[in-house]
Motif scaffolding. Sequence first.
Motif, PDB file in Angstrom:
ATOM      1  N   UNK A   1       0.797  -0.972   0.051  1.00 22.58           N
ATOM      2  CA  UNK A   1      -0.047  -0.065   0.181  1.00 22.58           C
ATOM      3  C   UNK A   1       0.883   1.395   0.066  1.00 22.58           C
ATOM      4  N   UNK A   2       0.407   2.283  -0.769  1.00 27.03           N
ATOM      5  CA  UNK A   2       1.254   3.355  -0.872  1.00 27.03           C
ATOM      6  C   UNK A   2       1.186   4.193   0.608  1.00 27.03           C
ATOM      7  N   UNK A   3       2.173   4.935   0.856  1.00 22.65           N
ATOM      8  CA  UNK A   3       2.296   5.538   2.221  1.00 22.65           C
ATOM      9  C   UNK A   3       1.062   6.492   2.306  1.00 22.65           C
ATOM     10  N   UNK A   4       0.783   7.338   1.382  1.00 21.22           N
ATOM     11  CA  UNK A   4      -0.590   8.145   1.705  1.00 21.22           C
ATOM     12  C   UNK A   4      -1.607   7.329   2.103  1.00 21.22           C
ATOM     13  N   UNK A   5      -2.192   6.334   1.249  1.00 20.46           N
ATOM     14  CA  UNK A   5      -3.290   5.675   1.393  1.00 20.46           C
ATOM     15  C   UNK A   5      -3.355   4.966   2.857  1.00 20.46           C
ATOM     16  N   UNK A   6      -2.361   4.279   3.189  1.00 24.49           N
ATOM     17  CA  UNK A   6      -1.684   3.897   4.252  1.00 24.49           C
ATOM     18  C   UNK A   6      -2.225   4.925   5.523  1.00 24.49           C
ATOM     19  N   UNK A   7      -1.571   5.940   5.466  1.00 30.22           N
ATOM     20  CA  UNK A   7      -1.630   6.867   6.638  1.00 30.22           C
ATOM     21  C   UNK A   7      -2.933   7.532   6.625  1.00 30.22           C
ATOM     22  N   UNK A   8      -3.823   7.510   5.585  1.00 31.80           N
ATOM     23  CA  UNK A   8      -5.081   8.102   5.561  1.00 31.80           C
ATOM     24  C   UNK A   8      -5.871   6.976   6.195  1.00 31.80           C
ATOM     25  N   UNK A   9      -5.795   5.964   5.783  1.00 29.09           N
ATOM     26  CA  UNK A   9      -6.951   4.674   6.521  1.00 29.09           C
ATOM     27  C   UNK A   9      -6.508   4.781   7.721  1.00 29.09           C
ATOM     28  N   UNK A  10      -5.270   4.681   8.328  1.00 29.23           N
ATOM     29  CA  UNK A  10      -5.000   4.413   9.793  1.00 29.23           C
ATOM     30  C   UNK A  10      -5.454   5.449  10.681  1.00 29.23           C
ATOM     31  N   UNK A  11      -5.468   6.650   9.900  1.00 27.54           N
ATOM     32  CA  UNK A  11      -6.122   7.906  10.709  1.00 27.54           C
ATOM     33  C   UNK A  11      -7.513   7.579  11.082  1.00 27.54           C
ATOM     34  N   UNK A  12      -8.137   7.642   9.990  1.00 32.08           N
ATOM     35  CA  UNK A  12      -9.469   7.404   9.759  1.00 32.08           C
ATOM     36  C   UNK A  12      -9.973   6.313  10.651  1.00 32.08           C
ATOM     37  N   UNK A  13      -9.562   5.131  10.639  1.00 26.82           N
ATOM     38  CA  UNK A  13      -9.829   3.929  11.491  1.00 26.82           C
ATOM     39  C   UNK A  13      -9.709   4.075  12.807  1.00 26.82           C
ATOM     40  N   UNK A  14      -8.510   4.806  13.323  1.00 28.89           N
ATOM     41  CA  UNK A  14      -8.172   5.333  14.796  1.00 28.89           C
ATOM     42  C   UNK A  14      -9.293   6.120  15.167  1.00 28.89           C
ATOM     43  N   UNK A  15      -9.581   7.309  14.392  1.00 32.68           N
ATOM     44  CA  UNK A  15     -10.416   8.336  14.732  1.00 32.68           C
ATOM     45  C   UNK A  15     -11.860   7.880  14.846  1.00 32.68           C
ATOM     46  N   UNK A  16     -12.353   6.947  14.036  1.00 33.88           N
ATOM     47  CA  UNK A  16     -13.798   6.350  14.314  1.00 33.88           C
ATOM     48  C   UNK A  16     -13.890   5.558  15.303  1.00 33.88           C
ATOM     49  N   UNK A  17     -13.152   4.474  15.421  1.00 33.53           N
ATOM     50  CA  UNK A  17     -12.900   3.348  16.433  1.00 33.53           C
ATOM     51  C   UNK A  17     -12.500   3.953  17.884  1.00 33.53           C
ATOM     52  N   UNK A  18     -11.755   4.702  17.942  1.00 34.63           N
ATOM     53  CA  UNK A  18     -11.210   4.970  19.145  1.00 34.63           C
ATOM     54  C   UNK A  18     -11.713   6.547  19.554  1.00 34.63           C
ATOM     55  N   UNK A  19     -11.460   7.200  19.033  1.00 34.93           N
ATOM     56  CA  UNK A  19     -12.142   8.756  19.303  1.00 34.93           C
ATOM     57  C   UNK A  19     -13.768   8.906  19.374  1.00 34.93           C
ATOM     58  N   UNK A  20     -14.238   8.234  18.342  1.00 37.11           N
ATOM     59  CA  UNK A  20     -15.980   8.135  18.310  1.00 37.11           C
ATOM     60  C   UNK A  20     -16.431   6.946  18.763  1.00 37.11           C
ATOM     61  N   UNK A  21     -15.713   6.262  19.169  1.00 29.74           N
ATOM     62  CA  UNK A  21     -16.109   4.820  19.839  1.00 29.74           C
ATOM     63  C   UNK A  21     -17.038   3.928  18.974  1.00 29.74           C
ATOM     64  N   UNK A  22     -16.849   4.112  17.714  1.00 27.26           N
ATOM     65  CA  UNK A  22     -17.573   3.427  16.706  1.00 27.26           C
ATOM     66  C   UNK A  22     -17.370   1.882  16.729  1.00 27.26           C
ATOM     67  N   UNK A  23     -18.210   0.958  17.079  1.00 26.80           N
ATOM     68  CA  UNK A  23     -17.769  -0.427  17.102  1.00 26.80           C
ATOM     69  C   UNK A  23     -18.576  -1.086  15.503  1.00 26.80           C
ATOM     70  N   UNK A  24     -18.176  -2.151  15.116  1.00 27.77           N
ATOM     71  CA  UNK A  24     -18.928  -2.760  14.077  1.00 27.77           C
ATOM     72  C   UNK A  24     -18.898  -2.007  12.819  1.00 27.77           C
ATOM     73  N   UNK A  25     -19.771  -2.475  11.835  1.00 26.97           N
ATOM     74  CA  UNK A  25     -19.828  -1.920  10.504  1.00 26.97           C
ATOM     75  C   UNK A  25     -20.320  -0.297  10.583  1.00 26.97           C
ATOM     76  N   UNK A  26     -19.641   0.374   9.914  1.00 24.81           N
ATOM     77  CA  UNK A  26     -19.733   1.869  10.022  1.00 24.81           C
ATOM     78  C   UNK A  26     -20.262   2.427   8.665  1.00 24.81           C
ATOM     79  N   UNK A  27     -21.603   2.607   8.455  1.00 25.28           N
ATOM     80  CA  UNK A  27     -22.175   3.106   7.184  1.00 25.28           C
ATOM     81  C   UNK A  27     -21.588   4.262   6.568  1.00 25.28           C
ATOM     82  N   UNK A  28     -21.800   4.617   5.437  1.00 26.90           N
ATOM     83  CA  UNK A  28     -21.482   5.618   4.741  1.00 26.90           C
ATOM     84  C   UNK A  28     -22.150   6.894   5.296  1.00 26.90           C
TER      85      UNK A  28
END
Length: 390
Positions: A1-28
């Motif tokens: 995976x390219x560095x840019x896509x990897x960094x974006x995905x990691x940040x978004x996953x961490x934000x949604x799962x940890x900061x916002x506490x979203x579990x399971x499937x997250x809809x658009x």
Amino acid sequence: MTASSSSAVQRLVSFLREDLGQQGRIPLHAPTFGRREKDYVADCIDSTYVSSVGDYVVKFENEVARRSGCAFGVATMNGTAAIHALLHTLGVGRGDLVICPALTFVATVNAVLYTGAQPVFLDSDPDTLGLSLSEVERFLQTCEQRADGVWYEGQRVRAALPVHIFGHVIDVVRLSEICAAYGVAVVEDAAESLGASRDGRQAGSLSVAAALSFNGNKVVTTGGGGAIVTNDEALAVRLKHLTTTARAKQGWTFFHDEMGFNYRMPNLNAALGFAQMEQLDDFICAKRRLADRYEALFQGCANVQFVKEAAGVRSNYWLQAIMLPDLTARNEALESLHAEGIEARPCWTLMVDLPYLKDSRRFGNLTVARDIESRLVNIPSSPSLMTPSV
């Protein structure tokens, strides 16, 4: 995976799962319902007026018009029907051309085709993602001006149909000035922009009339539904007549004075939508707070840009989006996010690349539209992601 896509995905996953506490499937984008939706729908059922006649349709029309900065509203069964009825009523028909953005949802273009007219596709603006005003002006300058209008390669250009992509409102006032010099009408596809504004004026009130959508994934939903808003009373009266099968008011008789459309929104859907409209400010507030969080999240993330509102625009941020450096990074991000149970989507395929539209007219090279299509990713945008405590 390219560095840019990897960094974006990691940040978004961490934000949604940890900061916002979203579990399971997250809809658009999932709808948010309160108590009154059930109350109003139950009241509608109890009244027995569940089809196209009932108080909630009128209440919904009035509220949608008010929140769009318009005097009149006509509720329809969906947004596509709203565009079709509007174009038909304005005289767009067989052999005509309608200026459309190459980057839009397919319903915009299908509604044009329903009238018998054809689209002519133009490029996008990088700041708003919508129709490029400079390209519209350049296109019209190449057209032949006749006594009965402006013509392009043997077809009359009757209308321009700008779209407020993801709630980012384009400068329709300026577009109307450009088109007025050539006798071309401007109507807004405001399907995605309820509650958004530009220079203090609401989307939907910037042209002669506008079409809105209330599909299940919109800021406000009626399950399935649309509306036309306008300040032109005569136009509103005619639209309401045509969308109710052009039935003339002659007592209890069934007399239809012209071809009409069975496009009226059912009262049942309007009841749901009326309750949703009461929460519109809360929805937009939550989505704008989410946009602020996303913008901060991706600051400093190499080669990743959050799509933010342009100067003078107050977007409703219907769908939040980021731009990645190229198609490879976009596809990698989409695959990785879905593997994490996070729903994300690319932008739409350009209309000129759809098989049934491949021979359609186009003007210019569509460079900006192709760039947006190849790099944009829509990320979770539900207002419910931002609870009052977040």
